[in-house]
Design a protein around this motif. Structure first.
Motif, PDB file in Angstrom:
ATOM      1  N   PHE A  85       0.880  -1.185  -0.114  1.00 40.69           N
ATOM      2  CA  PHE A  85       0.130   0.068   0.026  1.00 40.69           C
ATOM      3  C   PHE A  85       0.685   1.108  -0.067  1.00 40.69           C
ATOM      4  O   PHE A  85       0.600   2.173  -0.878  1.00 40.69           O
ATOM      5  N   GLY A  86       2.025   1.222   0.783  1.00 41.41           N
ATOM      6  CA  GLY A  86       2.698   2.515   0.939  1.00 41.41           C
ATOM      7  C   GLY A  86       3.545   2.702  -0.080  1.00 41.41           C
ATOM      8  O   GLY A  86       3.478   4.203  -0.676  1.00 41.41           O
ATOM      9  N   SER A  87       3.967   1.973  -0.935  1.00 42.02           N
ATOM     10  CA  SER A  87       4.839   2.264  -2.007  1.00 42.02           C
ATOM     11  C   SER A  87       3.883   2.601  -3.328  1.00 42.02           C
ATOM     12  O   SER A  87       4.138   3.661  -4.109  1.00 42.02           O
ATOM     13  N   ARG A  88       2.625   2.070  -3.068  1.00 37.98           N
ATOM     14  CA  ARG A  88       1.993   2.632  -4.477  1.00 37.98           C
ATOM     15  C   ARG A  88       1.235   3.842  -4.072  1.00 37.98           C
ATOM     16  O   ARG A  88       1.169   4.692  -4.999  1.00 37.98           O
ATOM     17  N   LEU A  89       1.023   4.120  -2.936  1.00 39.29           N
ATOM     18  CA  LEU A  89       0.424   5.286  -2.383  1.00 39.29           C
ATOM     19  C   LEU A  89       1.337   6.390  -2.908  1.00 39.29           C
ATOM     20  O   LEU A  89       1.022   7.553  -3.543  1.00 39.29           O
ATOM     21  N   ILE A  90       2.628   6.267  -2.537  1.00 37.44           N
ATOM     22  CA  ILE A  90       3.683   7.289  -2.633  1.00 37.44           C
ATOM     23  C   ILE A  90       3.919   7.538  -4.226  1.00 37.44           C
ATOM     24  O   ILE A  90       3.955   8.679  -4.789  1.00 37.44           O
ATOM     25  N   SER A  91       3.836   6.555  -4.884  1.00 35.37           N
ATOM     26  CA  SER A  91       3.953   6.428  -6.516  1.00 35.37           C
ATOM     27  C   SER A  91       2.694   7.225  -7.022  1.00 35.37           C
ATOM     28  O   SER A  91       2.914   8.317  -7.688  1.00 35.37           O
ATOM     29  N   GLN A  92       1.482   6.792  -6.876  1.00 28.80           N
ATOM     30  CA  GLN A  92       0.544   7.325  -7.330  1.00 28.80           C
ATOM     31  C   GLN A  92       0.129   8.783  -6.857  1.00 28.80           C
ATOM     32  O   GLN A  92      -0.100   9.752  -7.786  1.00 28.80           O
ATOM     33  N   VAL A  93       0.411   9.121  -5.679  1.00 27.28           N
ATOM     34  CA  VAL A  93       0.172  10.723  -5.343  1.00 27.28           C
ATOM     35  C   VAL A  93       1.125  11.393  -5.982  1.00 27.28           C
ATOM     36  O   VAL A  93       0.742  12.709  -6.415  1.00 27.28           O
ATOM     37  N   SER A  94       2.260  10.991  -6.098  1.00 31.33           N
ATOM     38  CA  SER A  94       3.540  11.934  -6.655  1.00 31.33           C
ATOM     39  C   SER A  94       3.032  12.044  -7.958  1.00 31.33           C
ATOM     40  O   SER A  94       3.267  13.401  -8.745  1.00 31.33           O
ATOM     41  N   ARG A 152      11.082   8.257  -5.728  1.00 27.75           N
ATOM     42  CA  ARG A 152      11.614   7.018  -6.037  1.00 27.75           C
ATOM     43  C   ARG A 152      12.062   6.624  -4.616  1.00 27.75           C
ATOM     44  O   ARG A 152      12.332   7.132  -3.585  1.00 27.75           O
ATOM     45  N   LEU A 153      11.979   5.333  -4.584  1.00 24.18           N
ATOM     46  CA  LEU A 153      12.398   4.370  -3.344  1.00 24.18           C
ATOM     47  C   LEU A 153      13.741   3.584  -3.613  1.00 24.18           C
ATOM     48  O   LEU A 153      13.514   2.991  -4.773  1.00 24.18           O
ATOM     49  N   ASP A 154      14.548   3.709  -2.749  1.00 29.26           N
ATOM     50  CA  ASP A 154      15.821   2.836  -2.913  1.00 29.26           C
ATOM     51  C   ASP A 154      16.011   2.086  -1.791  1.00 29.26           C
ATOM     52  O   ASP A 154      15.812   2.503  -0.540  1.00 29.26           O
ATOM     53  N   TYR A 155      16.137   0.827  -1.958  1.00 36.79           N
ATOM     54  CA  TYR A 155      16.243  -0.366  -0.723  1.00 36.79           C
ATOM     55  C   TYR A 155      17.837  -0.703  -0.668  1.00 36.79           C
ATOM     56  O   TYR A 155      18.202  -1.610  -0.807  1.00 36.79           O
ATOM     57  N   ASP A 156      18.522   0.418  -0.025  1.00 32.94           N
ATOM     58  CA  ASP A 156      20.173   0.159   0.111  1.00 32.94           C
ATOM     59  C   ASP A 156      19.930  -0.953   1.323  1.00 32.94           C
ATOM     60  O   ASP A 156      19.079  -0.803   2.078  1.00 32.94           O
TER      61      ASP A 156
END
Length: 369
Positions: free
Chosen positions: A300-309, A317-321
């Motif tokens: 939900f969180g990653s989709r929310l951030i992407s869609q809202v932006s 952009r989400l980076d999983y370092d």
């Protein structure tokens, strides 16, 4: 208060007689005289509380004077004071708008007639003021009801979207309940901030602190760094949901799930190189937490951030370092920032002063939590 009176009278003796009866009535007044049409028009350029008029005047008469006064100073009492006004004509004048009439042969009535006329005029003004206030209140109420209806509709749409998305990403009723209630609580917190600001907006830092507050530990767990920026109401709700998802994820899997990690949130306003319009950017950076890896599926969180932006004509952009999750959000500032916020104005002024030179536009002021 001194009563401002205009007396239309061509007889000096009658004028003095009227003045003496007004004095005897105990009224505090200042009186001017005129006996021609031009004199009347000149006198009407000044504020008046009362007009007294003889019926017969040189070149024009009291009935014409009444018409002029009704047109230019409506609501100001007009009393005929005449020795030639018959009963039938007096009744006609009252019907045409005169307040009262007093015969020169009975000037004892003048004081009481003036006091009654002034009291009636004041009562009429009070009623008009009350009616104007009532109409203004009703108009304001209609605007508030329309605005409330709009906001409630928006809130219900957000709640419905949260419910559907949470349901799709939950593997059971208990998980759904926990996630859904937490997100609704986040929404409620932001609404409280908006109410405190009379729904003009909310501070980005206040919204961030509200979302991070449950994870405060014995030592500073986060650093907030950026200018004071006020968000418009819609953006405040949207960003609160994004911050909630990032903070919840950090508490479950990232830098806030143990006592060692830290979250840095840095934001600012920068000039777009292509169109020179100011853009808002925010970086959420997690450090010293457990190693992270990209999820096997988008939640939900990653989709929310992407869609809202994307809906705000921006990008995310989400980076999983291995050192921790980082999230970069970039938006046109006009979609998020209230232009009357002091921090935003200061940054824009700094951009203008830079005159194309590379400038530090963050306006940063670190805050620890």
């Amino acid at each position: 208060m001194t009563i401002r009176i205009l007396h239309l009278e061509d007889s000096k003796l009658d004028a003095e007689l009227v003045r003496s009866y007004l004095d005897a009535s105990g009224l505090d007044f200042a009186i001017d005289h005129a006996d021609t049409r031009d004199g009347l028009l000149s006198a009407l350029e000044n504020p008046l509380d009362l007009v007294l008029a003889d019926h017969a005047l040189p070149g024009f008469d009291g009935v014409e004077a009444l018409g002029i006064c009704q047109e230019l100073i409506p609501g100001v009492p007009f009393i005929f004071v005449s020795g030639t006004l018959g009963e039938d004509l007096a009744i006609e004048c009252i019907r045409d708008g005169a307040t009262d009439y007093v015969l020169k042969q009975n000037l004892r009535r003048l004081g009481p007639a003036v006091k009654r006329a002034l009291a009636e005029a004041e009562g009429r003004r009070e009623r008009e003021r009350a009616e104007a206030e009532r109409q203004a209140t009703e108009a304001q109420l209609r605007v508030l009801v329309a605005e409330l209806s709009h906001r409630v509709g928006n809130i219900l749409a957000v709640v419905q979207s949260i419910a559907l998305q949470t349901l799709r990403n939950s593997d059971g009723l208990e998980r759904f309940e926990q996630s859904f209630l937490a997100r609704i609580q986040s929404l409620a917190q932001t609404h409280s901030l908006l109410i405190q600001g009379d729904w003009r907006g909310a501070s980005l830092e206040e919204v961030l602190r509200a979302e991070l507050a449950p994870y405060q530990g014995g030592r500073p767990r986060w650093i907030l760094e950026g200018p004071e920026i006020g968000m418009n109401p819609g953006a405040a709700i949207t960003m609160a949901l994004i911050f909630h998802e990032l903070a919840t994820n950090a508490a479950k899997y990232g830098a806030l799930c143990d006592g060692e990690g830290q979250v840095n949130v840095i934001w600012g306003v920068e000039k777009d190189e292509e169109d020179a319009a100011p853009r808002f950017s925010l970086s959420w950076i997690e450090r010293d937490g457990p190693p992270v890896s990209p999820p096997t599926r988008r939640g939900f969180g990653s989709r929310l951030i992407s869609q809202v932006s994307r809906s705000m004509q921006g990008s995310a952009r989400l980076d999983y370092d291995r050192g921790g999750l980082s999230c970069r959000i970039d938006l046109p500032s006009s979609h998020l920032v209230r232009e009357d916020s002091a921090g935003y104005r200061a940054v824009i002024d700094q951009m203008r002063r830079s005159q194309g030179r590379e400038a530090d536009l963050s306006g940063a002021r670190p805050a620890h939590g």
